[in-house]
Structures are given as structure tokens and as C-alpha cells.
Design an enzyme around this catalytic site. Structure first.
Site, PDB file in Angstrom:
ATOM      1  CD  GLU A   1      -1.834  -2.388   1.324  1.00 20.48           C
ATOM      2  OE1 GLU A   1      -0.719  -2.656   1.799  1.00 20.48           O
ATOM      3  OE2 GLU A   1      -2.697  -3.259   1.090  1.00 20.48           O
TER       4      GLU A   1
ATOM      5  CG  HIS B   1     -11.299  -6.821   6.048  1.00 18.85           C
ATOM      6  ND1 HIS B   1     -10.621  -7.440   7.062  1.00 18.85           N
ATOM      7  CD2 HIS B   1     -10.603  -7.079   4.912  1.00 18.85           C
ATOM      8  CE1 HIS B   1      -9.557  -8.079   6.556  1.00 18.85           C
ATOM      9  NE2 HIS B   1      -9.526  -7.860   5.264  1.00 18.85           N
TER      10      HIS B   1
END
Lengths: 334, 330
Positions: free
Chosen positions: A66, A135
Site C-alpha cells: 500500500e 475490513h
């Protein structure tokens, strides 16, 4: 911009995909970069079919990195490209925070206004999918606290397309927060390309008894709550900021001047959430003199999102919570 | 002595010959960097600048040799210890000094200061206050070069400490799998603030890490301007030929502390002296056979340029507080 009336209906995910596709067709500097966005089509199917249309040089699959995804967007944007990065789940943005907060947001200012970083970072946030605490987060407020970033949160397919096309054309780094539960929601979306200016809120529904300021999926829930409340003769006005920062608050303030009451609703946890900013803006403004009830926040509980379906449901505001809170404020039962 | 100090033997295959004229120019730039930084220190002591600064005195050969091997179309990303890289890139000492003194005429209008000097128009994408902060950005510049199909490269400079950051791993891996035209230039000055290299990693050479990403890695004597030049020259050739990135480790040493607050308790005077005996400027001047007078007169020329830069900076206006919000958004 074209009106949404009288056009075909498509889903939110299709609207996002159409904005990406039309932007890439119109401008060869635009490319996509992220994890599993190629042949797989993205974890939520946003870029399905786009690898076949544009090829691997413009729909770039990355390793699970990321920081490098965000940094790659910064570097490409600094040198003439218009990257659109995807962070697979909003939670994972934590792994790219340095590049986003210390590089993307600050480069222009640190360099005396002599650099531009025209990049978009798309990411799905929100709970309701049973994906538990890592999540399901709604972290948008963090980014409103960073000067230099723009934060956009569309609540309808129409807004998703117009705001994303505007974000891609914007000269600044934009965090574009989609909601997983909205992906399958349908609505009218014009086929031709169009933009909705960043920073402009939308009056979603007019009403006279209470102003409800809601973001993302809470706009949809507020609309459902409005139907329930209308049966009791309570007419709420719904304001959707659409862009959280920078945000022109004048429409919201005028609405509160008109109704004299305000309720702010978002999914993110309550403490130090975006609602605190909205309430502050209301009470700091001329609307203060018109208030005849406390300004209230309805937000996620101050907990991580639980796995259990029932606990997850109760962790964030639902339609019935909005109905109950709005009713109390309008009836003076606070 | 650190292990890595003995590991300066891996030289790039082809050592390209530089003309005496080129070496003279490089020597002058190295002297200019040294005088710039010595002046920076003076100005700080006199209270004319505030904040902090990170001096690269002793590391000049790495900055000058590396930039010398690139073209004006290439890109640079560098570090908090970046005055030398900027001057070597061709940035003007007066505009840098003005930035250093926080003036409106500085490269970043006084908003960046010592740690954030950039000159985007000249493809200098800026110094970075975050260790390893430039590495992920270099991947994007590499992608941009490939998308635009130009014969450019990007060089990202970082220190030994940065090679222990996760961003180092993510970035080199990504640049490797896509064969991007990136030169990863590690200035190993033996210390990450106070942490010596041999205590922060269990390998002799930082360039050994290249093998983990399937790219070329070389270690050179960072105080030898020609060795640095040759390594970067070769890396550039590989990059534009589509052969991907190179990791170059330049072994060097900073004479001054990490920043202004460093009392240098972590190293000995003897160790510093050992490195001063390998001074890159003295070494190049000796190689060129310069007399003491020749050398003195070149230093005098550099001093004059720095004095003019200071005069320009001191005469320059402060930023207007009315403009404080400018530059946050485009």
C-alpha cells in the site's frame, strides 16, 4: 451538469466504473493502480472488464504494497500523469498513511505552491458485510484533518459518477470513499460524461421540521427514515455534504436557520467524528440564534465493528434509530 | 571500524573516464557544497536561521558524482541531508540560501526550508523530511516515464537508515518487477542518526539487498567521485535500455553531527579523523595535481559565490503573512 431525471438506472458500482472508463477514454494520462484490479476486476468488481479494454499498462495490478501504491500515485502525479489508486479496503489505508499524509497532502505547500499532485485514491469503507473489525472501518474523518487532501463521499450512483469524474480532473489529491453496501444500489445516471463540483453539498430532500445532515450510506437511511416520519407529519430536510473537506457549509447553515433543529448522522464512530465538525460549524454560525433544540449526533458506537450479525447491525445507525432520534428532536422530547 | 567501511571493493565493471575539465567542474561543485554548508552553520550560530539542518560535509563526492552522470531531463528525489544534491543538480545557491533563510524568493517561497528544497521545473522533485519517503514516489516517477515513453530516469537518494524501512522493500520490489528506470542511490554514511550500520543490519553491504529483489547491486567508495559517477552512469544505461533499477551503495561519512542537536556521543574523534584523512575534496584535488594555490583560489571563488548568495538572501523579503493559506490547494 445533466439532470438525473429520465435517464437509465445503473448501480453505484457501475457508475464508478463508468466514471473511470470515460475518464480514461478522454485522457490518456489517467491510469488505474491497485491490488487485484486487473483480470480479477477488483475485490468489489469496480474495474471488471477494464483490464481487457485498457490493458495492463493502464490498469496496473500491484503486489500487496500500500505504501508503494500511494507513493506511485504521488510520483506519477508530480510528473504529469493522473493516477487513480485503489486501496482494496479503507482499513488498509493505514499501511499507506505516510505517503498520503506526509507526501501527497504536503508536497504542494512545502514546495511553495510550485508542484501539483492530481491523484485520486478510491477506497471502499463501511460495515454491514460481516467482515469484522479490520475490513469495515469508516476512517474518512482522519483525512479531513489533513490540509491539502480533499475528501469525497458519494451517496448515490449519480453523485458517484459526477464526483469521481470531477475528482480525476481536480489538481489536488482526493480521497474518494465509496460504501460497500451502496455498490448494488441503483439510481438514474446520465450516460454522457459529467462532473459535480467538489465542495458543493446537496439538498437531498426538502422539509421544515428538522435538518438531517448525513454522509454516504446514512443519506440512504435518512431518506427511508423521512418516509416513515412523513406518515407522522414530520418533514425532515436532508443535507448531504458529498465533499467532506473542503466543504461549503452555507447550504447546511441556511437549512438549520429554516428548520431551527439539526441532527447529524454518520457511520463512523462518534467520538471526534466528522459530526463534531458539522455541529461546530452550525453552532458557530448565525444558525445558533435560530436553534430551538440541542444539535444532536447519531453515529457509530465507540467500538471496533463486531463480527456477529446482530452486534454489527447495532454498532452503527439504522433507519429506526434515525426515525427515533428525529422524532424526539421534533417533539421536544430530548 | 564498521564492517561496511572495509567493503568498498565492489566496483562497477566499466569505469568511465572523465576529462580533466569535467573533474575540475566537479571539484568546484564539491567546494561550493562545502562552503554553502559551512556558511549555513555560521548563519545558524549567528541566529539568522532557525529550526534545524542536516549537513553533508564529507559526502560531497557522492552527490556530485551521481548527479554528474545524469541528464537535465532526468529526475531527482533526495533526502533531509540534501543541500549537496541540490547544488550538484544545478540549483542556484542564492535561491537555496533564500529558502534556507525562509525568504519569499527562495525555491519554496520560504515554506519548505532546509529539509524541503525542491525545484520542480528542473525535475528536482524535492528533498524529503521522512526517511525513505522518496522511495515510493520514485516508483510513480518511473511509471510516468514509461507511460510517456521518454528516455529519462529517476534517481532517488536515501541513507543507510532508510534501507531498514518497509518503504524500501515495497519500492525496490515494485520497480524491479516492472523494470522501471529507477536508480536507488544509498548514501551509507555509517550512521542512522546515532545507530551504526553494523548494529542495524546483519549484512556487510547494503547493496547485498539487491539480490533479494532480483536487481543489480553495487557498492562503491562514495568519497571517490569517479567511482560514483561510473556506477550511476552504468545504472542509467541499464535503466534506459529497459533493464530495470539498480541499487548503488556509496560508502561515505558525515563529519558533522546528524543535526544541530547532536552531541555525537556515539562515535570517537579518532573515527572522524580517519574519515577526514580520506576527504573527497582533498582526494580529487590531489588526483588533479592541483597546487595549494590552485586549490585556494578555487575555494575563494566558491566563497565569493556563497557570499553573493547570502547577500541576495538577506536582502530578500520575508513571506507576507497575508499569503499564509496559499499553496494548500491548487
Amino acid at each position: 451538469m445533466p439532470s438525473a431525471n429520465g435517464t437509465r438506472e445503473i448501480t453505484y458500482v457501475e457508475a464508478v466504473r463508468e466514471a473511470l472508463t470515460q475518464s480514461m477514454q478522454a485522457d490518456e494520462r489517467v491510469f488505474l493502480i491497485g491490488e487485484d484490479i486487473g483480470v480479477y476486476g477488483g475485490a468489489f468488481g469496480v474495474s471488471a472488464g477494464m483490464h481487457a479494454e485498457f490493458g495492463g499498462e493502464r490498469v496496473i495490478d500491484t503486489p500487496i504494497s500500500e505504501a508503494a501504491i500511494v507513493g506511485a500515485c504521488v510520483g506519477a502525479a508530480l510528473t504529469g500523469m493522473r493516477p487513480v489508486g485503489e486501496i482494496q479496503f479503507m482499513d488498509f489505508i493505514t499501511l499507506g498513511m505516510e505517503q498520503l499524509v506526509l507526501q501527497a497532502a504536503k508536497v504542494r505547500f512545502m514546495f511553495g505552491g510550485k508542484a501539483t499532485v492530481p491523484m485520486v485514491l478510491r477506497t471502499p469503507g463501511g460495515s454491514g458485510t460481516g467482515a469484522a473489525a479490520q475490513h469495515s472501518e469508516s476512517l474518512e474523518t482522519w483525512f479531513t484533518h489533513v490540509p491539502g487532501l480533499k475528501v469525497v463521499m458519494p451517496s448515490t450512483p449519480y453523485d458517484a459518477k459526477g464526483l469521481l469524474m470531477a475528482a480525476i480532473q481536480d489538481e489536488n489529491p482526493v480521497i474518494f470513499v465509496e460504501h460497500k453496501l451502496l455498490y448494488k444500489v441503483s439510481g438514474p445516471v446520465p450516460e454522457e460524461p459529467y462532473t459535480i463540483p467538489l465542495g458543493e453539498p446537496n439538498i437531498v430532500r426538502e422539509g421544515k421540521h428538522l435538518t438531517v445532515v448525513a454522509t454516504s450510506i446514512m443519506v440512504q437511511r435518512a431518506k427511508q427514515a423521512a418516509e416513515e416520519l412523513a406518515k407522522e407529519g414530520i418533514e425532515i430536510e436532508i443535507v448531504d455534504p458529498r465533499t467532506l473537506n473542503p466543504f461549503d457549509d452555507s447550504l447546511m447553515i441556511q437549512s438549520v436557520v429554516k428548520t431551527g433543529k439539526a441532527l447529524v448522522v454518520h457511520e463512523a464512530v462518534k467520538t471526534s467524528g466528522y459530526g463534531a465538525e458539522l455541529v461546530s460549524r452550525i453552532v458557530e454560525s448565525e444558525a445558533f440564534d435560530y436553534l430551538d433544540a440541542p444539535v444532536r449526533r447519531l453515529a457509530g458506537l465507540d467500538i471496533p465493528i463486531p463480527y456477529n450479525r446482530n452486534l454489527e447491525y447495532h454498532a452503527v445507525p439504522q433507519v429506526e434509530n434515525i426515525v427515533a432520534e428525529a422524532r424526539k428532536l421534533v417533539r421536544g422530547e430530548y | 571500524m564498521a564492517k561496511s567501511k572495509n567493503a568498498q571493493t565492489s566496483q562497477p565493471a566499466a569505469k568511465r573516464k572523465l576529462s580533466d575539465k569535467q573533474l575540475h567542474d566537479m571539484l568546484y561543485t564539491m567546494m561550493l557544497i562545502r562552503r554553502f554548508e559551512e556558511k549555513a552553520l555560521d548563519l545558524y550560530s549567528l541566529g539568522k536561521v532557525h529550526g534545524t539542518m542536516h549537513l553533508s560535509i564529507g559526502q560531497e563526492a557522492t552527490a556530485v558524482g551521481a548527479s554528474g552522470a545524469l541528464t537535465q531531463q532526468d529526475y531527482l528525489l533526495n533526502t533531509h541531508r540534501g543541500h549537496g544534491h541540490c547544488l550538484a543538480w544545478g540549483s542556484q545557491a542564492d535561491l537555496m540560501m533564500a529558502e534556507f533563510m525562509g525568504k519569499e524568493t527562495g525555491y519554496c517561497r520560504g515554506r519548505g526550508g532546509s529539509m524541503h528544497i525542491a525545484n520542480v521545473d528542473a525535475n528536482n522533485l524535492g528533498a524529503n523530511g521522512i526517511v525513505a519517503g522518496g522511495l515510493p514516489i520514485s516508483v510513480g516517477v518511473g511509471l510516468s516515464i514509461r507511460a510517456r515513453n521518454t528516455e529519462q530516469v529517476v534517481m532517488v537518494v536515501f541513507g543507510d537508515g532508510a534501507s531498514n524501512e518497509g518503504a524500501f522493500h515495497e519500492s525496490i520490489n515494485m520497480a524491479s518487477i516492472w523494470s522501471l528506470p529507477v536508480i536507488f542511490l544509498c548514501e551509507n554514511n555509517q550512521y542512522a542518526m546515532s545507530m551504526p550500520v553494523e548494529k542495524s543490519m546483519n549484512i556487510d553491504r547494503i547493496s547485498d539487498r539487491a539480490a533479494a529483489y532480483g536487481i543489480e547491486g553495487v557498492t562503491v567508495d562514495g568519497n571517490d567521485v569517479e567511482a560514483v559517477y561510473a556506477a550511476v552512469h552504468n545504472a542509467r544505461q541499464r535503466a534506459v535500455a529497459g533493464k530495470g533499477p539498480t541499487l548503488i551503495e556509496c560508502n561515505t561519512y558525515r563529519y558533522m553531527g546528524h543535526s544541530k542537536s547532536d552531541r555525537q556521543a556515539y562515535r570517537t574523534r579518532d573515527e572522524v579523523k580517519t574519515w577526514m584523512d580520506k576527504d573527497p575534496i582533498e582526494r580529487l584535488a590531489g588526483h588533479l595535481g592541483l597546487s595549494k594555490d590552485d586549490k585556494d583560489s578555487l575555494f575563494k571563488k566558491a566563497e565569493a559565490e556563497i557570499e553573493k548568495a547570502v547577500e541576495f538572501a538577506e536582502a530578500s523579503p520575508e513571506p507576507d503573512v497575508a499569503d499564509i493559506m496559499e499553496g494548500v490547494y491548487a
